[in-house]
Design a protein around this motif. Structure first.
Motif, PDB file in Angstrom:
ATOM      1  N   TYR A 164      47.089  47.477  53.138  1.00 23.48           N
ATOM      2  CA  TYR A 164      47.287  46.052  53.383  1.00 23.48           C
ATOM      3  C   TYR A 164      48.770  45.761  53.565  1.00 23.48           C
ATOM      4  CZ  TYR A 164      48.127  45.938  48.287  1.00 23.48           C
ATOM      5  OH  TYR A 164      48.594  46.160  47.014  1.00 23.48           O
ATOM      6  N   ASP A 165      49.057  44.627  54.191  1.00 27.56           N
ATOM      7  CA  ASP A 165      50.441  44.238  54.496  1.00 27.56           C
ATOM      8  C   ASP A 165      51.067  43.404  53.394  1.00 27.56           C
ATOM      9  OD1 ASP A 165      50.242  45.352  57.180  1.00 27.56           O
ATOM     10  OD2 ASP A 165      48.980  43.617  57.628  1.00 27.56           O
ATOM     11  N   ILE A 166      50.236  42.684  52.653  1.00 30.17           N
ATOM     12  CA  ILE A 166      50.722  41.811  51.589  1.00 30.17           C
ATOM     13  C   ILE A 166      49.628  41.672  50.546  1.00 30.17           C
ATOM     14  CG2 ILE A 166      50.042  39.800  52.981  1.00 30.17           C
ATOM     15  CD1 ILE A 166      52.192  38.175  51.516  1.00 30.17           C
ATOM     16  N   GLY A 167      49.997  41.839  49.284  1.00 32.06           N
ATOM     17  CA  GLY A 167      49.047  41.669  48.205  1.00 32.06           C
ATOM     18  C   GLY A 167      49.173  40.277  47.617  1.00 32.06           C
ATOM     19  N   MET A 168      48.047  39.574  47.530  1.00 34.31           N
ATOM     20  CA  MET A 168      48.001  38.251  46.935  1.00 34.31           C
ATOM     21  C   MET A 168      47.012  38.270  45.767  1.00 34.31           C
ATOM     22  SD  MET A 168      47.987  35.671  50.219  1.00 34.31           S
ATOM     23  CE  MET A 168      49.400  35.481  51.294  1.00 34.31           C
ATOM     24  N   GLY A 169      46.853  37.123  45.126  1.00 34.61           N
ATOM     25  CA  GLY A 169      45.806  37.041  44.119  1.00 34.61           C
ATOM     26  C   GLY A 169      46.272  37.038  42.690  1.00 34.61           C
ATOM     27  N   GLY A 170      47.474  36.502  42.410  1.00 34.62           N
ATOM     28  CA  GLY A 170      47.917  36.386  41.033  1.00 34.62           C
ATOM     29  C   GLY A 170      48.571  37.631  40.483  1.00 34.62           C
ATOM     30  N   ILE A 171      49.405  38.274  41.284  1.00 31.19           N
ATOM     31  CA  ILE A 171      50.046  39.527  40.885  1.00 31.19           C
ATOM     32  C   ILE A 171      51.317  39.235  40.094  1.00 31.19           C
ATOM     33  CG2 ILE A 171      51.089  41.670  41.723  1.00 31.19           C
ATOM     34  CD1 ILE A 171      49.302  41.384  44.222  1.00 31.19           C
ATOM     35  N   SER A 172      51.421  39.830  38.922  1.00 28.48           N
ATOM     36  CA  SER A 172      52.600  39.647  38.074  1.00 28.48           C
ATOM     37  C   SER A 172      53.732  40.556  38.532  1.00 28.48           C
ATOM     38  CB  SER A 172      52.262  39.957  36.615  1.00 28.48           C
ATOM     39  OG  SER A 172      51.297  39.064  36.119  1.00 28.48           O
ATOM     40  N   GLU A 182      56.670  36.102  35.997  1.00 25.69           N
ATOM     41  CA  GLU A 182      56.500  35.431  37.283  1.00 25.69           C
ATOM     42  C   GLU A 182      55.369  36.075  38.077  1.00 25.69           C
ATOM     43  OE1 GLU A 182      60.441  36.025  38.787  1.00 25.69           O
ATOM     44  OE2 GLU A 182      61.076  33.992  38.208  1.00 25.69           O
ATOM     45  N   LYS A 183      54.743  35.266  38.893  1.00 28.16           N
ATOM     46  CA  LYS A 183      53.745  35.761  39.844  1.00 28.16           C
ATOM     47  C   LYS A 183      54.294  35.568  41.252  1.00 28.16           C
ATOM     48  CE  LYS A 183      49.657  35.268  36.986  1.00 28.16           C
ATOM     49  NZ  LYS A 183      49.585  36.725  36.798  1.00 28.16           N
ATOM     50  N   ALA A 184      54.066  36.579  42.092  1.00 27.76           N
ATOM     51  CA  ALA A 184      54.591  36.549  43.458  1.00 27.76           C
ATOM     52  C   ALA A 184      53.689  37.408  44.329  1.00 27.76           C
ATOM     53  CB  ALA A 184      56.032  37.062  43.478  1.00 27.76           C
ATOM     54  N   ILE A 215      46.719  30.852  32.752  1.00 31.27           N
ATOM     55  CA  ILE A 215      46.123  30.085  33.843  1.00 31.27           C
ATOM     56  C   ILE A 215      44.635  30.387  33.983  1.00 31.27           C
ATOM     57  CG2 ILE A 215      46.689  31.796  35.639  1.00 31.27           C
ATOM     58  CD1 ILE A 215      47.297  29.489  37.504  1.00 31.27           C
ATOM     59  N   GLU A 216      44.268  31.653  33.736  1.00 26.48           N
ATOM     60  CA  GLU A 216      42.860  32.037  33.818  1.00 26.48           C
ATOM     61  C   GLU A 216      42.075  31.516  32.625  1.00 26.48           C
ATOM     62  OE1 GLU A 216      40.264  35.910  35.139  1.00 26.48           O
ATOM     63  OE2 GLU A 216      41.925  36.279  33.768  1.00 26.48           O
ATOM     64  N   THR A 217      42.684  31.521  31.433  1.00 25.29           N
ATOM     65  CA  THR A 217      41.959  31.057  30.251  1.00 25.29           C
ATOM     66  C   THR A 217      41.553  29.592  30.382  1.00 25.29           C
ATOM     67  OG1 THR A 217      43.942  30.387  28.976  1.00 25.29           O
ATOM     68  CG2 THR A 217      43.241  32.695  28.811  1.00 25.29           C
ATOM     69  N   ARG A 218      42.413  28.781  30.986  1.00 22.15           N
ATOM     70  CA  ARG A 218      42.090  27.355  31.149  1.00 22.15           C
ATOM     71  C   ARG A 218      40.861  27.168  32.046  1.00 22.15           C
ATOM     72  NH1 ARG A 218      47.778  27.178  32.141  1.00 22.15           N
ATOM     73  NH2 ARG A 218      48.964  26.254  30.430  1.00 22.15           N
ATOM     74  N   THR A 234      41.910  41.085  45.116  1.00 21.95           N
ATOM     75  CA  THR A 234      40.950  41.727  44.217  1.00 21.95           C
ATOM     76  C   THR A 234      39.627  40.973  44.161  1.00 21.95           C
ATOM     77  OG1 THR A 234      41.762  40.515  42.275  1.00 21.95           O
ATOM     78  CG2 THR A 234      42.811  42.642  42.779  1.00 21.95           C
ATOM     79  N   GLY A 235      39.671  39.667  44.409  1.00 20.70           N
ATOM     80  CA  GLY A 235      38.441  38.883  44.423  1.00 20.70           C
ATOM     81  C   GLY A 235      37.785  38.712  43.063  1.00 20.70           C
ATOM     82  N   ASP A 236      38.582  38.806  41.978  1.00 24.50           N
ATOM     83  CA  ASP A 236      37.978  38.702  40.653  1.00 24.50           C
ATOM     84  C   ASP A 236      38.832  37.911  39.670  1.00 24.50           C
ATOM     85  OD1 ASP A 236      40.090  40.416  40.233  1.00 24.50           O
ATOM     86  OD2 ASP A 236      38.916  42.034  39.328  1.00 24.50           O
ATOM     87  N   TYR A 237      39.733  37.092  40.181  1.00 28.14           N
ATOM     88  CA  TYR A 237      40.705  36.448  39.303  1.00 28.14           C
ATOM     89  C   TYR A 237      40.897  34.993  39.713  1.00 28.14           C
ATOM     90  CZ  TYR A 237      45.260  35.834  36.923  1.00 28.14           C
ATOM     91  OH  TYR A 237      46.283  35.386  36.152  1.00 28.14           O
ATOM     92  N   LYS A 238      40.268  34.091  38.978  1.00 33.10           N
ATOM     93  CA  LYS A 238      40.422  32.662  39.241  1.00 33.10           C
ATOM     94  C   LYS A 238      41.741  32.180  38.653  1.00 33.10           C
ATOM     95  CE  LYS A 238      35.479  31.662  39.307  1.00 33.10           C
ATOM     96  NZ  LYS A 238      34.367  30.864  38.750  1.00 33.10           N
TER      97      LYS A 238
END
Length: 257
Positions: A95-103, A220-222, A195-198, A42-46
């Motif tokens: 896409y083949d795999i989604g990354m980026g902090g997915i719950s 969990e995130k995966a 994790i984002e709030t920190r 997504t490019g919007d989630y640190k």
């Protein structure tokens, strides 16, 4: 003894992966034929992925994506997705795999596979520091006169809609600029992953993470995958190898507190 058990587990995962991968896998067939692996971000989630000054993606999963491509021996292609379109883009084969902090959620599991979990996190508030003590509980947040802001399409919106009844709920489409709305007083509090709030609190002196070590939920995130058993086994084996080599720990230590 613990190290021995861990070694046997890694060996078991790798062996199982080799057996499963020997079967049919549309995803692996496509990757081999095109010599590319397509990673949705997504490019919007640190700290997972966000756009740098030149438009390039940075963060933990930008680097994990490159490590995956190298392990597969193919070229990395980043596919821009979004939280509202995350599942539809997966179903459409973008896409083949989604990354980026997915719950990991039950709803998503009905339509997709997930990799072995990467970390556990939960929903927590972030607010202006002078107001932080007001928003330590959901009862404190869900009051008339409070404006709660969240990005649409993901678990932040789901959690907010399930728990916010009296406060005003605002959906802000641009997750990259959502925290400016709080800092400038146009909203009071956001509910997002701890994790984002920190990270955001470090970058915005006016904002404070509220009880990030005691979030309201636990999840969990995966990595998000199409329903392709062989592809899941290959990803799980890669993660096990990253863990065993220490490379995963190096990257997580760099980006995640």
């Amino acid at each position: 003894m613990a190290k021995l058990i861990r070694a046997f587990f890694i060996l078991w995962v790798l062996t199982l992966s080799s057996l499963v991968v020997a079967g049919e896998s549309p995803t692996l067939d496509r990757i081999e034929a095109s010599e590319t692996v397509r990673v949705g971000l997504t490019g919007d989630y640190k700290p997972f992925s966000w756009e740098g000054p030149q438009g390039e993606l940075e963060g933990l999963d930008a680097e994990m994506a490159q490590a995956l491509a190298e392990d597969l021996g193919v070229r990395l292609v980043i596919v821009k997705t979004s939280w509202p379109t995350l599942m539809e883009d997966l179903k459409a084969g973008k896409y083949d795999i989604g990354m980026g902090g997915i719950s990991v959620t039950q709803e998503r599991k009905e339509h997709a596979f997930f990799s072995t979990p990467l970390l556990t996190d939960g929903k927590a508030p972030i607010a202006r520091c002078e107001d932080a003590s007001r928003f330590e509980t959901l009862n404190g947040i869900d009051r008339e006169g409070v404006t709660v802001i969240v990005n649409p399409g993901g678990t932040n919106e789901v959690f907010a809609r399930a728990n916010i009844r009296k406060a005003r709920l605002v959906l802000h489409k641009d997750n990259a600029s959502i925290f400016e709305e709080i800092a400038e007083g146009r909203a009071d509090v956001m509910l997002t992953d701890a994790i984002e709030t920190r990270i955001v609190a470090r970058e915005h002196p006016a904002l404070c993470a509220v009880n990030p070590n005691a979030p309201f939920t636990r999840s969990e995130k995966a990595y998000l995958l199409p329903k392709d058993g062989a592809w899941k086994a290959r990803i799980d084996a890669w993660l096990a190898k990253m863990d065993e080599s220490g490379q995963k720990e190096v990257l997580f230590s760099k980006w995640v507190e």
